[in-house]
Design a protein around this motif. Structure first.
Motif, PDB file in Angstrom:
ATOM      1  N   VAL A   7       0.856  -1.187   0.000  1.00 44.69           N
ATOM      2  CA  VAL A   7       0.000   0.000   0.000  1.00 44.69           C
ATOM      3  C   VAL A   7       0.893   1.239   0.000  1.00 44.69           C
ATOM      4  O   VAL A   7       1.647   1.471   0.946  1.00 44.69           O
ATOM      5  CB  VAL A   7      -0.937   0.023   1.230  1.00 44.69           C
ATOM      6  CG1 VAL A   7      -1.860   1.230   1.165  1.00 44.69           C
ATOM      7  CG2 VAL A   7      -1.747  -1.269   1.305  1.00 44.69           C
ATOM      8  N   LEU A   8       0.831   2.004  -1.080  1.00 40.26           N
ATOM      9  CA  LEU A   8       1.678   3.186  -1.234  1.00 40.26           C
ATOM     10  C   LEU A   8       0.833   4.447  -1.397  1.00 40.26           C
ATOM     11  O   LEU A   8      -0.297   4.389  -1.879  1.00 40.26           O
ATOM     12  CB  LEU A   8       2.587   3.026  -2.459  1.00 40.26           C
ATOM     13  CG  LEU A   8       3.558   1.834  -2.440  1.00 40.26           C
ATOM     14  CD1 LEU A   8       4.329   1.770  -3.750  1.00 40.26           C
ATOM     15  CD2 LEU A   8       4.516   1.930  -1.266  1.00 40.26           C
ATOM     16  N   GLY A   9       1.410   5.557  -1.000  1.00 37.40           N
ATOM     17  CA  GLY A   9       0.728   6.845  -1.122  1.00 37.40           C
ATOM     18  C   GLY A   9       1.501   7.874  -0.323  1.00 37.40           C
ATOM     19  O   GLY A   9       2.170   7.525   0.663  1.00 37.40           O
ATOM     20  N   GLY A  10       1.420   9.107  -0.719  1.00 38.23           N
ATOM     21  CA  GLY A  10       2.159  10.160  -0.045  1.00 38.23           C
ATOM     22  C   GLY A  10       1.635  10.442   1.350  1.00 38.23           C
ATOM     23  O   GLY A  10       0.558   9.974   1.729  1.00 38.23           O
TER      24      GLY A  10
ATOM     25  N   PHE B 260       5.492   0.640   2.316  1.00 38.26           N
ATOM     26  CA  PHE B 260       6.665  -0.146   1.941  1.00 38.26           C
ATOM     27  C   PHE B 260       6.333  -0.875   0.645  1.00 38.26           C
ATOM     28  O   PHE B 260       5.205  -1.325   0.488  1.00 38.26           O
ATOM     29  CB  PHE B 260       6.971  -1.161   3.057  1.00 38.26           C
ATOM     30  CG  PHE B 260       8.222  -1.969   2.818  1.00 38.26           C
ATOM     31  CD1 PHE B 260       9.433  -1.552   3.320  1.00 38.26           C
ATOM     32  CD2 PHE B 260       8.168  -3.138   2.074  1.00 38.26           C
ATOM     33  CE1 PHE B 260      10.587  -2.292   3.093  1.00 38.26           C
ATOM     34  CE2 PHE B 260       9.308  -3.876   1.836  1.00 38.26           C
ATOM     35  CZ  PHE B 260      10.520  -3.451   2.356  1.00 38.26           C
ATOM     36  N   PRO B 261       7.292  -1.000  -0.274  1.00 32.34           N
ATOM     37  CA  PRO B 261       8.672  -0.531  -0.251  1.00 32.34           C
ATOM     38  C   PRO B 261       8.769   0.973  -0.520  1.00 32.34           C
ATOM     39  O   PRO B 261       8.063   1.505  -1.354  1.00 32.34           O
ATOM     40  CB  PRO B 261       9.333  -1.329  -1.374  1.00 32.34           C
ATOM     41  CG  PRO B 261       8.218  -1.692  -2.306  1.00 32.34           C
ATOM     42  CD  PRO B 261       6.988  -1.801  -1.476  1.00 32.34           C
ATOM     43  N   ARG B 262       9.684   1.614   0.193  1.00 35.90           N
ATOM     44  CA  ARG B 262       9.870   3.058   0.049  1.00 35.90           C
ATOM     45  C   ARG B 262      10.754   3.401  -1.141  1.00 35.90           C
ATOM     46  O   ARG B 262      10.767   4.539  -1.593  1.00 35.90           O
ATOM     47  CB  ARG B 262      10.503   3.637   1.321  1.00 35.90           C
ATOM     48  CG  ARG B 262       9.541   3.714   2.484  1.00 35.90           C
ATOM     49  CD  ARG B 262      10.209   4.355   3.683  1.00 35.90           C
ATOM     50  NE  ARG B 262       9.287   4.467   4.806  1.00 35.90           N
ATOM     51  CZ  ARG B 262       8.479   5.484   5.026  1.00 35.90           C
ATOM     52  NH1 ARG B 262       8.451   6.488   4.181  1.00 35.90           N
ATOM     53  NH2 ARG B 262       7.691   5.508   6.080  1.00 35.90           N
ATOM     54  N   ASN B 263      11.539   2.436  -1.594  1.00 35.88           N
ATOM     55  CA  ASN B 263      12.442   2.680  -2.725  1.00 35.88           C
ATOM     56  C   ASN B 263      12.731   1.363  -3.439  1.00 35.88           C
ATOM     57  O   ASN B 263      12.285   0.302  -2.997  1.00 35.88           O
ATOM     58  CB  ASN B 263      13.745   3.354  -2.253  1.00 35.88           C
ATOM     59  CG  ASN B 263      14.409   2.581  -1.125  1.00 35.88           C
ATOM     60  OD1 ASN B 263      14.503   1.366  -1.164  1.00 35.88           O
ATOM     61  ND2 ASN B 263      14.868   3.300  -0.106  1.00 35.88           N
ATOM     62  N   GLU B 264      13.472   1.449  -4.517  1.00 35.10           N
ATOM     63  CA  GLU B 264      13.766   0.262  -5.327  1.00 35.10           C
ATOM     64  C   GLU B 264      14.588  -0.776  -4.556  1.00 35.10           C
ATOM     65  O   GLU B 264      14.389  -1.977  -4.715  1.00 35.10           O
ATOM     66  CB  GLU B 264      14.524   0.664  -6.607  1.00 35.10           C
ATOM     67  CG  GLU B 264      13.612   1.133  -7.731  1.00 35.10           C
ATOM     68  CD  GLU B 264      12.857  -0.025  -8.357  1.00 35.10           C
ATOM     69  OE1 GLU B 264      13.318  -0.583  -9.353  1.00 35.10           O
ATOM     70  OE2 GLU B 264      11.792  -0.396  -7.832  1.00 35.10           O
ATOM     71  N   GLU B 265      15.485  -0.323  -3.700  1.00 36.79           N
ATOM     72  CA  GLU B 265      16.293  -1.267  -2.921  1.00 36.79           C
ATOM     73  C   GLU B 265      15.405  -2.063  -1.965  1.00 36.79           C
ATOM     74  O   GLU B 265      15.565  -3.270  -1.810  1.00 36.79           O
ATOM     75  CB  GLU B 265      17.390  -0.523  -2.140  1.00 36.79           C
ATOM     76  CG  GLU B 265      18.404  -1.475  -1.512  1.00 36.79           C
ATOM     77  CD  GLU B 265      19.149  -0.884  -0.328  1.00 36.79           C
ATOM     78  OE1 GLU B 265      19.916  -1.634   0.273  1.00 36.79           O
ATOM     79  OE2 GLU B 265      18.948   0.301  -0.012  1.00 36.79           O
TER      80      GLU B 265
ATOM     81  N   VAL C  34      11.016  13.791  -0.561  1.00 36.58           N
ATOM     82  CA  VAL C  34      11.619  12.471  -0.312  1.00 36.58           C
ATOM     83  C   VAL C  34      10.724  11.369  -0.860  1.00 36.58           C
ATOM     84  O   VAL C  34      11.186  10.423  -1.523  1.00 36.58           O
ATOM     85  CB  VAL C  34      11.866  12.263   1.206  1.00 36.58           C
ATOM     86  CG1 VAL C  34      12.255  10.821   1.504  1.00 36.58           C
ATOM     87  CG2 VAL C  34      12.943  13.216   1.699  1.00 36.58           C
ATOM     88  N   TYR C  35       9.424  11.485  -0.575  1.00 37.42           N
ATOM     89  CA  TYR C  35       8.460  10.485  -1.048  1.00 37.42           C
ATOM     90  C   TYR C  35       8.494  10.367  -2.572  1.00 37.42           C
ATOM     91  O   TYR C  35       8.571   9.270  -3.120  1.00 37.42           O
ATOM     92  CB  TYR C  35       7.056  10.865  -0.567  1.00 37.42           C
ATOM     93  CG  TYR C  35       5.950  10.228  -1.375  1.00 37.42           C
ATOM     94  CD1 TYR C  35       5.699   8.865  -1.294  1.00 37.42           C
ATOM     95  CD2 TYR C  35       5.174  10.991  -2.244  1.00 37.42           C
ATOM     96  CE1 TYR C  35       4.703   8.286  -2.057  1.00 37.42           C
ATOM     97  CE2 TYR C  35       4.175  10.425  -3.004  1.00 37.42           C
ATOM     98  CZ  TYR C  35       3.947   9.065  -2.906  1.00 37.42           C
ATOM     99  OH  TYR C  35       2.964   8.494  -3.668  1.00 37.42           O
ATOM    100  N   LEU C  36       8.445  11.511  -3.259  1.00 34.76           N
ATOM    101  CA  LEU C  36       8.427  11.492  -4.729  1.00 34.76           C
ATOM    102  C   LEU C  36       9.701  10.887  -5.303  1.00 34.76           C
ATOM    103  O   LEU C  36       9.649  10.013  -6.180  1.00 34.76           O
ATOM    104  CB  LEU C  36       8.235  12.906  -5.276  1.00 34.76           C
ATOM    105  CG  LEU C  36       6.822  13.475  -5.181  1.00 34.76           C
ATOM    106  CD1 LEU C  36       6.825  14.950  -5.528  1.00 34.76           C
ATOM    107  CD2 LEU C  36       5.869  12.718  -6.109  1.00 34.76           C
ATOM    108  N   GLU C  37      10.843  11.312  -4.790  1.00 36.77           N
ATOM    109  CA  GLU C  37      12.113  10.848  -5.335  1.00 36.77           C
ATOM    110  C   GLU C  37      12.315   9.347  -5.125  1.00 36.77           C
ATOM    111  O   GLU C  37      12.846   8.661  -5.988  1.00 36.77           O
ATOM    112  CB  GLU C  37      13.278  11.618  -4.694  1.00 36.77           C
ATOM    113  CG  GLU C  37      13.385  13.049  -5.194  1.00 36.77           C
ATOM    114  CD  GLU C  37      14.445  13.854  -4.456  1.00 36.77           C
ATOM    115  OE1 GLU C  37      15.027  13.328  -3.482  1.00 36.77           O
ATOM    116  OE2 GLU C  37      14.688  15.012  -4.856  1.00 36.77           O
ATOM    117  N   SER C  38      11.897   8.835  -3.970  1.00 33.80           N
ATOM    118  CA  SER C  38      12.168   7.427  -3.662  1.00 33.80           C
ATOM    119  C   SER C  38      11.066   6.481  -4.139  1.00 33.80           C
ATOM    120  O   SER C  38      11.350   5.382  -4.623  1.00 33.80           O
ATOM    121  CB  SER C  38      12.378   7.256  -2.152  1.00 33.80           C
ATOM    122  OG  SER C  38      11.248   7.702  -1.429  1.00 33.80           O
TER     123      SER C  38
END
Length: 216
Positions: free
Chosen positions: A21-24, A101-106, A157-161
């Motif tokens: 579940v993702l969202g700003g 989560f996940p917050r980024n590609e890693e 931070v949210y947008l970039e990651s």
């Protein structure tokens, strides 16, 4: 008892449903997760809550996490993933909402490689920045981070990651985008439609598989 970081991978053959579940910040995903839990019987896991609970427990692992955060560093993906994995193994449920989560590609790559689980789909609460900003500023929760400067940093931070993660799952056909600017009840109607159609699809596939196995 060993550290949760020594936990074995989810057992092969175990059918586990995972939905990211993702969202700003301010998109309302926490409220909608609570609705999904009530209506569809999922277990809600928040990576942030699990990290905070581990720190509070006073374990060796928790002390390590706390020192990383105090130094202003990011907790390694493997640490967060192992906490999520352990929470899933401890649960008697087999359906999980993993929130924020996940917050980024890693994070994404580590979760899939460590657990061997790919999400069934990703629920993305898409909300304009001005609406999220308005909601965060009007929240009466006494949160120190709900001021305009900090909010704008959190958005950045949210947008970039997160955007690369969203793009990845979109390319796989696994992204379910929700217009999160609508009123709460209207948003949940859209969420219900996604979960109901997904349940029907799974039931249909299981019935077809059963037919194929009995006819062969």
């Amino acid at each position: 008892m060993g550290s949760v970081l020594d936990a074995e991978c989810t057992e092969p053959g175990t059918k586990v449903t995972v939905i990211f579940v993702l969202g700003g910040p301010g998109s309302g995903k926490g409220t909608q997760c609570a609705n999904i839990v009530r209506h569809f019987g999922y277990t809600h896991l928040s990576a942030g809550d699990l990290l905070r609970a581990e720190i509070k427990s006073g374990s060796k692992n928790g002390t390590m996490i706390q020192s990383i955060i105090k130094e202003g560093k990011i907790v390694p993906s493997e640490v967060t993933v192992k906490l999520l994995q352990h929470a899933m193994q401890e649960s008697e449920n087999d359906k999980f909402l993993i929130d924020g989560f996940p917050r980024n590609e890693e994070n994404r790559e580590t979760f899939e490689s460590v657990t061997g689980i790919a999400p069934n789909f990703v629920l993305f609460f898409d909300c304009p920045e001005d609406e999220m900003e308005k909601r965060l500023l009007s929240r009466n929760q006494g949160r120190e981070d709900d001021n305009i400067e900090t909010i704008k940093k959190r958005f950045k931070v949210y947008l970039e990651s997160s955007l690369p993660v969203i793009a990845h799952y979109s390319s796989k056909g696994k992204l379910k985008k929700i217009d999160a600017a609508k009123p709460v009840d209207a948003v949940f109607e859209d969420v219900k439609a996604i979960f109901n159609s997904t349940s029907e699809k799974v039931a249909s596939e299981e019935f077809q598989h059963l037919q194929d196995s009995t006819s062969s």
